[in-house]
Design an enzyme around this catalytic site. Structure first.
Site, short mmCIF file in Angstrom:
data_model
loop_
_atom_site.label_atom_id
_atom_site.label_comp_id
_atom_site.label_asym_id
_atom_site.label_seq_id
_atom_site.Cartn_x
_atom_site.Cartn_y
_atom_site.Cartn_z
N PRO A 68 3.30 -1.83 27.81
CA PRO A 68 2.39 -1.40 26.74
C PRO A 68 1.02 -1.09 27.31
CG PRO A 68 2.82 -3.77 26.61
CD PRO A 68 3.71 -3.23 27.68
N LEU A 69 0.54 0.13 27.14
CA LEU A 69 -0.72 0.58 27.73
C LEU A 69 -1.70 0.94 26.63
CD1 LEU A 69 0.89 2.95 30.38
CD2 LEU A 69 0.05 0.65 30.79
N GLN B 89 4.13 -5.03 20.94
CA GLN B 89 3.36 -6.14 21.53
C GLN B 89 2.28 -6.59 20.55
OE1 GLN B 89 0.40 -5.77 24.87
NE2 GLN B 89 1.90 -6.98 25.98
N CYS C 28 -3.90 -10.29 28.38
CA CYS C 28 -5.06 -9.43 28.18
C CYS C 28 -6.32 -10.11 28.72
CB CYS C 28 -5.24 -9.12 26.70
SG CYS C 28 -6.59 -7.97 26.37
N LYS D 197 4.27 -11.93 27.86
CA LYS D 197 3.66 -11.35 29.07
C LYS D 197 2.46 -12.19 29.46
CE LYS D 197 2.08 -6.97 31.07
NZ LYS D 197 0.75 -7.31 31.59
N HIS E 279 2.38 -10.64 35.44
CA HIS E 279 1.50 -9.75 36.20
C HIS E 279 0.89 -10.58 37.33
CE1 HIS E 279 -2.19 -6.80 36.16
NE2 HIS E 279 -1.59 -6.88 37.33
N ASN F 84 5.31 -7.50 37.60
CA ASN F 84 4.41 -6.40 37.27
C ASN F 84 3.23 -6.41 38.24
OD1 ASN F 84 1.87 -5.95 34.80
ND2 ASN F 84 3.00 -4.33 35.79
#
Length: 671
Positions: free
Chosen positions: A328-329, A382, A413, A452, A482, A514
Site C-alpha cells: 500500500p503506497l 490497510q 507508518c 505490517k 520492513h 520488505n
C-alpha cells in the site's frame, strides 16, 4: 561501450533539454509533441525569476547531486569555498528533507470558472437537485462558448465503454458529440458492459447517511469492547484482551442472528465526539449475555451460520506464499497505478492506508481509498488507528460492506502525524492496545487479518522478534516486516539478516520481507532468506514506483532494458486509466495530472539498464547528470518539476493558467 560519453554537467543537461524543446528543435515521443515557442519563453522567464531566489529554499538542487556533477569537469571549483560551502550544504540538506506540508492546492474553480450543472450532463435538467439555489450553468450553448478547447480527437471512455457519461463537459467531447451537442452512444459496445461492476467497494448514500447519523449496527464489536471493560475474576480491572471472555460470550450468543445494515431502534448508536465510548458500560452494568440474546428479536429461520460460529482455523486462508505483493503506497498507490502494476505481473495488491476514524464518519475521500478494480483478483485494504474501539468497529463495518480478501493493520507508518497520536509505529511500544486491536479485529472479521511492522522505533534497538510471536498468538494470519526502524525512515539499507531471523521465529505464520527490492536479483536473494514472499513498495528512491515493470523482471528473471517509448506508453496507459477512474472532464483531467506528476517524481530516478556500468541498479544510488539515448529518455531523467509538467502536457494537454505543482516530498524535485 564507453558509457562516459553519456555523462554531462548540470548546465549541459538543461541546455540540451531547452534546445530540443525550442521551435527549431526536434522533440521525442515519436513526433507526438507540438512546438510551442511562446510557452517556452514564459517558462524561461519563470526560471530566471526563480534563480534569483535564495539558494537555501526547498527548490534548491539537492547538495549531494551538485557535488557529484561539479566533480565531473570543473576541476576543484567545489573545493575553493572550503568549510563555508560545506556548512551551507548541511543547511540545504536539512531543508530538503521531509514533506512539503503547505503545498498549493488547485481546486476546481481555479481552472474552471463556469461549470455545467451535473443534471444537464446526465440529461435530466428538469430534475436539478439544487433547484432554484443551483449555482451551476444550465445553458449548454453558453457553457460551450467558454469551455476550453478539446485535448484530443478520441475519448478513452467512449472507445472502451461505448458511452462517455461526461457528455459535453468531456475534454475529448468532439469524439462523441452529435448535432445539437447530443451525446452519441455506441449501443452495441455499451451493451457488452451493461450490468458489469468494473469498480467495487463504492460508498452507498444510505450507508453514508447511517454512519453520519451514528445508526450503523456494530453488534460484534460492541460485544468485544464490552468484554474488555468487564472486571476479571482476580478482582482487577478489565482492559487486557485475553480472548477467553470474548469466546465465551460468542458461545452464549450462538442463537443471535447476524444483523445487517439497519437503523432500527435496537441498533447501538456510536457515542458523540468527546464522550467516552466505555462510560455507559462502566457506569451501568448491562444484561448478561443470555438475557441479551433473548431480548433481540429475530427475523426468519435460524440457520447453521447463526448457530455455529467460525473458529479461527475455519476462516478463509490467505494463500499468497511466493507471490509478488504490491505494498500500500500513500498518494501514489491509487487504483490506476495498481492497474499498471497488475498488468506487469503483481499478484497481490492493497489499497492506500485509510484512517479508521474517517471511514467511520463516512468521509467520501477516505472511502475512495478502498475502491477495487475488477482485475485485482487478490486485494486487501490497510487501516490505521490507535485504539481498539475504532479499529474493531471499522473492521466490522468493512466486513459487512465491502469485498476484500484481507485487512492489513499499519504498524509501520513512521510519520509524526500518525506516530504522535499513538498509531503506526507507536503501537509497537503500546503492547496492550496493540493486542486489543489485533484480537478485536480478528474476532469481527470473516477474512484474514495481516499486520505490517518495522524492526522497531529506535535505530539500534530491534524489537520485532519479540512482537512477532505475540502477533501470531493473537490470531493474525500473516506479518510483513520492513527491515528499517522508524528513526531510519527510508535511509540506509534494509536489514535482511534480521528479517531472516524473524522469519524463523514467525513460523508457521507466513512472514513477507520488505525493503530494497529493485531487481530480480534482490528478490531472489530475499527469498533465500527464508521469507514467504516479498512486498515491493516505495523505498525512497525505488521499488515499484520507479520500476513498475519490476514484477515482470522478477517473473522472467531478466534485466529489462526498457526503451523511452515503452516507458511513455506506460504513462499513456496510466493517463487513460486515470481518465476512466477520475473522469474525462476538466476536474478529472487535472486530478489525473496531479497523480501523474506525483508518480513522475519517483520515475525520474530510474537509470536505464543500457547506461549502467554494473548491474543491477542499487536502491540508494544517486547518479550524476547523464544524457539519455534520445531526447525523451533525457527528459524522463530530469528532476526538474517543469520537465515533469512538459511530460504531462504530452499526455493530457496544456496545463491551466496559473498552474502550480509541488511534489509531496521536498527531496523529490528542484528547479
Amino acid at each position: 561501450p564507453d558509457l562516459r560519453r553519456f555523462l554531462v554537467s548540470k548546465e549541459q543537461f538543461h541546455a540540451y533539454l531547452r534546445a530540443r524543446s525550442q521551435p527549431g528543435g526536434q522533440e521525442g515521443a515519436g513526433g507526438e509533441q507540438e512546438e510551442n515557442g511562446a510557452e517556452e519563453k514564459k517558462e524561461e522567464e519563470e526560471e530566471k525569476e526563480e534563480e534569483k531566489e535564495k539558494v537555501g529554499s526547498c527548490w534548491g538542487e539537492p547538495p549531494a547531486k551538485r557535488v557529484k556533477s561539479e566533480a565531473l569537469g570543473e576541476d576543484g571549483e567545489g573545493r575553493e569555498d572550503g568549510r563555508a560551502e560545506e556548512k551551507e550544504e548541511v543547511v540545504e540538506q536539512k531543508r530538503a528533507r521531509g514533506q512539503n506540508k503547505s503545498r498549493p492546492c488547485m481546486k476546481p474553480n481555479h481552472y474552471e470558472q463556469i461549470r455545467l450543472c451535473p443534471s444537464v450532463t446526465q440529461g435530466c435538467a428538469e430534475k436539478c437537485y439544487f433547484g432554484s439555489r443551483c449555482r451551476f450553468l444550465h445553458d449548454i450553448r453558453e457553457y460551450m462558448a467558454t469551455k476550453p478547447a478539446d485535448l484530443g480527437h478520441s475519448c478513452v471512455l467512449f472507445e472502451t465503454f461505448g458511452k462517455c457519461i461526461y457528455g459535453v463537459t468531456c475534454r475529448f467531447a468532439q469524439a462523441h458529440l452529435g448535432d445539437g451537442y447530443q451525446n452519441i452512444v455506441n449501443v452495441e459496445l455499451a451493451k457488452q458492459w451493461e450490468g458489469k461492476a468494473l469498480v467495487r467497494n463504492n460508498l452507498p448514500k444510505d450507508l453514508q447517511h447511517q454512519l453520519r447519523k451514528r445508526k450503523f449496527s456494530f453488534r460484534k464489536a460492541d460485544e468485544y469492547l464490552r468484554a474488555l471493560t468487564k472486571p476479571r475474576g482476580d478482582g482487577g480491572k478489565g482492559g487486557k484482551a485475553t480472548g477467553c471472555s470474548v469466546e465465551k460470550e460468542e458461545m452464549s450468543n450462538c442463537t443471535t442472528p447476524r444483523e445487517g445494515l439497519g437503523d432500527s431502534p435496537e441498533c447501538p448508536v456510536l457515542p458523540e465526539q468527546g464522550e467516552d465510548p466505555k462510560a455507559d458500560t462502566l457506569l451501568s452494568p448491562g444484561p448478561t449475555s443470555g438475557e441479551e440474546a433473548s431480548s433481540i428479536q429475530t427475523v426468519g429461520p435460524v440457520t447453521d451460520e447463526d448457530v455455529i460460529k467460525l473458529r479461527s482455523c475455519e476462516k478463509k486462508k490467505l494463500e499468497i506464499q511466493g507471490k509478488l505483493y504490491l505494498a500500500p503506497l500513500t498518494t501514489c498507490g491509487n487504483l490506476p497505478f495498481r492497474r499498471v502494476c497488475k498488468r506487469f505481473g503483481a499478484d497481490v495488491t492493497c489499497g492506500e492506508m485509510a484512517v479508521c476514524t474517517n471511514l467511520l464518519q463516512g468521509q467520501s475521500s477516505e472511502w475512495a481509498l478502498l475502491k477495487r478494480h475488477h482485475t485485482e483478483d487478490i486485494f486487501g485494504v490497510q487501516l490505521e488507528g490507535a485504539f481498539p474501539d475504532t479499529m474493531t468497529k471499522c473492521a466490522e463495518l468493512l466486513n459487512q460492506t465491502i469485498e476484500v480478501d484481507f485487512v492489513d493493520i499499519n504498524v509501520g507508518c513512521p510519520i509524526d502525524l500518525v506516530y504522535k497520536k499513538g498509531g503506526g509505529c507507536a503501537l509497537m511500544t503500546r503492547s496492550n492496545k496493540f493486542e486489543q486491536i489485533v484480537r478485536g479485529m480478528n474476532s469481527v472479521l470473516d477474512i484474514p487479518l495481516t499486520v505490517k511492522i518495522r524492526t522497531g522505533v529506535q535505530e539500534k534497538l530491534n524489537v520485532a522478534h519479540k512482537i512477532i510471536p505475540k502477533i501470531r498468538e493473537w490470531g493474525a494470519a500473516m506479518v510483513t516486516l520492513h527491515g528499517r526502524s522508524r528513526e531510519q525512515r527510508y535511509t540506509r539499507g534494509a536489514d535482511w539478516d534480521y528479517i531472516a531471523e524473524c522469519a524463523k521465529i514467525a513460523s508457521p505464520m507466513p512472514l513477507f520481507g520488505n525493503g530494497d527490492i529493485l531487481s530480480y536479483e534482490d528478490a531472489n536473494r530475499a527469498m533465500q532468506m527464508g521469507v514467504s514472499g516479498v512486498m515491493i513498495a516505495r523505498q525512497v528512491p525505488g521499488g515499484a514506483l520507479i520500476k513498475p515493470w519490476l514484477f515482470t523482471e522478477i517473473k522472467e528473471q531478466r534485466h529489462w532494458d526498457i526503451s523511452s517509448s515503452e516507458r511513455f506508453d506506460i504513462l499513456k496507459d496510466f493517463s487513460n486509466y486515470g481518465l476512466e477512474h477520475w473522469g474525462s472532464d476538466t476536474q478529472g483531467v487535472e486530478k489525473t495530472r496531479k497523480f501523474l506528476l506525483e508518480w513522475l517524481s519517483f520515475l525520474c530516478r530510474y537509470i536505464p539498464v543500457g547506461l549502467l556500468e554494473h548491474l543491477p541498479q542499487k536502491i540508494n544510488e544517486r547518479p550524476p547528470y547523464y544524457m539519455g539515448r534520445d531526447y525523451l529518455e533525457t527528459l524522463m531523467a530530469s528532476q526538474n518539476v517543469d520537465d515533469w509538467i512538459k511530460i504531462s502536457e504530452l499526455l493530457l494537454g496544456p496545463v491551466p493558467a496559473n498552474f502550480t505543482f509541488l511534489p509531496k516530498h521536498k527531496a523529490n524535485s528542484y528547479r
